[in-house]
Design a protein around this motif. Structure first.
Motif, PDB file in Angstrom:
ATOM      1  N   ASP A  38      12.323  -2.464 -28.468  1.00  0.00           N
ATOM      2  CA  ASP A  38      12.545  -2.414 -27.078  1.00  0.00           C
ATOM      3  C   ASP A  38      11.888  -1.311 -26.457  1.00  0.00           C
ATOM      4  OD1 ASP A  38      14.885  -1.424 -28.494  1.00  0.00           O
ATOM      5  OD2 ASP A  38      15.571  -1.526 -26.770  1.00  0.00           O
TER       6      ASP A  38
ATOM      7  N   SER B 209      11.098 -11.013 -25.480  1.00  0.00           N
ATOM      8  CA  SER B 209      10.886 -10.954 -26.814  1.00  0.00           C
ATOM      9  C   SER B 209      10.216  -9.803 -27.246  1.00  0.00           C
ATOM     10  CB  SER B 209      10.522 -12.189 -27.355  1.00  0.00           C
ATOM     11  OG  SER B 209       9.130 -12.299 -27.355  1.00  0.00           O
TER      12      SER B 209
ATOM     13  N   SER C  38      12.463 -14.885 -23.733  1.00  0.00           N
ATOM     14  CA  SER C  38      13.656 -15.230 -24.770  1.00  0.00           C
ATOM     15  C   SER C  38      14.163 -16.535 -24.434  1.00  0.00           C
ATOM     16  CB  SER C  38      14.776 -14.211 -24.969  1.00  0.00           C
ATOM     17  OG  SER C  38      14.155 -12.720 -25.378  1.00  0.00           O
TER      18      SER C  38
ATOM     19  N   GLY D 256      15.620  -9.506 -26.566  1.00  0.00           N
ATOM     20  CA  GLY D 256      15.708  -9.722 -28.038  1.00  0.00           C
ATOM     21  C   GLY D 256      15.586 -11.122 -28.164  1.00  0.00           C
ATOM     22  N   TYR D 257      15.223 -11.475 -29.701  1.00  0.00           N
ATOM     23  CA  TYR D 257      14.797 -12.807 -29.972  1.00  0.00           C
ATOM     24  C   TYR D 257      13.688 -13.262 -29.351  1.00  0.00           C
ATOM     25  CZ  TYR D 257      19.742 -12.862 -31.785  1.00  0.00           C
ATOM     26  OH  TYR D 257      20.887 -12.786 -32.542  1.00  0.00           O
TER      27      TYR D 257
ATOM     28  N   ASN E 223      15.013  -8.600 -34.719  1.00  0.00           N
ATOM     29  CA  ASN E 223      14.255  -8.928 -33.279  1.00  0.00           C
ATOM     30  C   ASN E 223      15.520  -8.737 -32.239  1.00  0.00           C
ATOM     31  OD1 ASN E 223      15.455 -11.544 -33.892  1.00  0.00           O
ATOM     32  ND2 ASN E 223      13.406 -12.126 -34.798  1.00  0.00           N
ATOM     33  N   ALA E 224      16.680  -8.717 -32.498  1.00  0.00           N
ATOM     34  CA  ALA E 224      17.428  -8.339 -31.507  1.00  0.00           C
ATOM     35  C   ALA E 224      17.605  -6.722 -31.119  1.00  0.00           C
ATOM     36  CB  ALA E 224      19.027  -8.681 -32.010  1.00  0.00           C
ATOM     37  N   VAL E 225      18.117  -6.476 -30.152  1.00  0.00           N
ATOM     38  CA  VAL E 225      18.122  -4.911 -29.693  1.00  0.00           C
ATOM     39  C   VAL E 225      19.283  -4.261 -30.428  1.00  0.00           C
ATOM     40  CG1 VAL E 225      18.407  -3.577 -27.579  1.00  0.00           C
ATOM     41  CG2 VAL E 225      17.336  -5.568 -27.540  1.00  0.00           C
TER      42      VAL E 225
ATOM     43  N   PHE F   6      22.927  -4.756 -33.706  1.00  0.00           N
ATOM     44  CA  PHE F   6      21.832  -5.592 -33.123  1.00  0.00           C
ATOM     45  C   PHE F   6      22.422  -6.886 -32.394  1.00  0.00           C
ATOM     46  CE2 PHE F   6      19.505  -3.931 -36.690  1.00  0.00           C
ATOM     47  CZ  PHE F   6      18.197  -3.373 -36.047  1.00  0.00           C
TER      48      PHE F   6
ATOM     49  N   ALA G 229      21.529  -9.587 -28.771  1.00  0.00           N
ATOM     50  CA  ALA G 229      20.463 -10.028 -27.856  1.00  0.00           C
ATOM     51  C   ALA G 229      21.160 -10.654 -26.739  1.00  0.00           C
ATOM     52  CB  ALA G 229      19.465 -10.834 -28.729  1.00  0.00           C
TER      53      ALA G 229
END
Length: 442
Positions: A120, A308, A314, A331-332, A354-356, A375, A377
């Motif tokens: 991110d 994303s 997202s 995220g995602y 791929n989440a934060v 993680f 999102a």
């Protein structure tokens, strides 16, 4: 700053909470809390003289948070100077989940620094922006569940200025410490120092924990407004409000009846210089309609949708022309199949990475092997990206009003035409573009 490098192994990620209206706010003794529209400071005295408890005077006395019996609305409205009185509502954090587990294979980033997992910050050029500004001499209030006061990456938390505004506080002894996890994750996204694991957008800002949630149950809207008013009172450059309400509240709904008081408090805070960053909500829906949504229907709020790693909206993020001001990483991906790696591009970041990634309370179990980080999102993760960027802007332009700060962020954004894109508003934030423009006098 010391961006010390650590390693960890991945785990399972969840979707961050959004807020749902769950009922009427009540004090510990069962009395009802009301939001009261008033005409200035003297009204509070009149309300108190009538036998009601005035918990908070907000926006220079134009909004009162009052406690009385469950049938007291008409009696409060009969007091001179009172415009209206409506029962306060509670908001609880609702947590939808992605129905999948992380793969057992070792992620390609295993052995890398935690900052290397902060996609991110990479896609928004935050690390490069730190050559220009880090949030020094700024202050960001986190209106949430509190902040872990002992986290190694959150040594910039000002506990003395921290407050708890909770009408029925089941954990008063913890003060502004985190009663859950949400506020700690949000705080790290804004301003983690990088002392141990992750770096926030504004690592040198001062973080103010404003707890509005008990350990169990919902936050009263009056307490949330008290937190925002307090942020303005202490001169916060930004106040993050990651509590987007899903869907449109139709005319006549309990929340819609509070619209005037919400607008009054938000506008008062912004006039005093505090940028209010709010999450658009995680209901995957349009915010267009004749009703009221929060924070989106309040002009004073800076509403943020979630994007994303591929700079797409997202899948869970709300959207809506004229309702979204700006977009930021939450995220995602844009679909659940792509999020889970069932479709997508070869260079996609695997689930759950791929989440934060951000800070996590050190006394809670994390889904990663390194305690203190996780993680998740959601639009809750997108809004604090913008709050941190507001701190960078204020470092460079300390006298800029809230509108000027928002305009600087929008002018530095990417991937949108104009300011009314239904998904991204003025675009996806880019920290480097924003601070370079300011440094060049634009």
């Amino acid at each position: 700053m010391n961006f010390e490098r650590r390693t960890f192994v991945k785990g399972v990620a969840g979707l961050a909470a959004t807020a749902a209206v769950t009922g009427t706010a009540s004090a510990a003794d069962g009395r009802t809390q009301y939001l009261v529209g008033a005409n200035g400071n003297s009204v509070a005295d009149a309300v108190a003289d009538a036998g009601f408890e005035v918990r908070h005077e907000l926006a220079d006395g134009d909004v009162l948070v009052v406690v009385g019996s469950s049938d007291a609305a008409a009696d409060i409205e009969s007091i001179g100077g009172v415009n209206d009185a409506n029962p306060d509502v509670t908001l609880e954090l609702d947590e939808p989940e992605v129905d999948a587990e992380a793969d057992d294979e070792t992620p390609p980033s295993d052995g890398a620094a935690l900052s290397d997992l902060q996609w991110d910050k990479e896609v928004t050029d935050v690390f490069e922006a730190h050559e220009y500004a880090t949030g020094e001499d700024t202050r960001v209030a986190i209106i949430d569940t509190g902040i872990d006061l002992n986290h190694p990456d959150l040594g910039n938390v000002n506990e003395d200025l921290g407050r708890a505004f909770v009408v029925d506080d089941d954990v008063p002894e913890i003060g502004p410490d985190d009663s859950g996890y949400h506020g700690t994750h949000v705080a790290g996204t804004v301003g983690a120092t990088g002392e141990s694991g992750v770096v926030g957008t504004a690592p040198d800002t001062e973080l103010i924990p404003v707890r509005v949630f008990p350990a169990d149950g919902g936050a009263a809207f009056g307490d949330i407004l008290a937190g925002i008013d307090y942020a303005a009172e202490i001169g916060a450059d930004a106040a993050n409000f990651s509590l987007g309400i899903p869907g449109v509240q139709q005319p006549g709904s309990e929340l819609n009846k509070l619209k005037a008081e919400v607008q009054t408090v938000f506008q008062s805070a912004v006039r005093r210089g505090t940028v209010i960053t709010g999450s658009a909500g995680n209901a995957s829906g349009s915010l267009q309609g004749s009703g009221f949504t929060l924070p989106n229907s309040v002009p004073a709020a800076f509403t943020v949708s979630a994007t994303s790693p591929a700079d797409t909206l997202s899948f869970y993020s709300n959207f809506g022309t004229s309702d979204i001001d700006i977009a930021a990483p939450g995220g995602y991906y844009e679909t659940i199949p792509r999020t889970l790696g069932e479709t997508g591009e070869p260079d996609d970041i695997p689930f759950p990475l791929n989440a934060v990634l951000s800070t996590w309370p050190t006394d809670l179990e994390s889904s990663v092997d390194l305690p203190g980080y996780d993680f998740i999102a959601g639009t809750s993760m997108a809004a604090p990206q913008v709050a941190g960027l507001a701190a960078l802007v204020r470092e460079l332009e300390p006298d800029a009003n809230a509108s000027r700060v928002e305009q600087a962020i929008q002018k530095g954004a990417e991937d949108a035409n104009g300011k009314s894109d239904s998904e991204f508003g003025a675009g996806i934030i880019n920290a480097l573009n924003t601070v370079e423009r300011l440094s060049n006098g634009k």
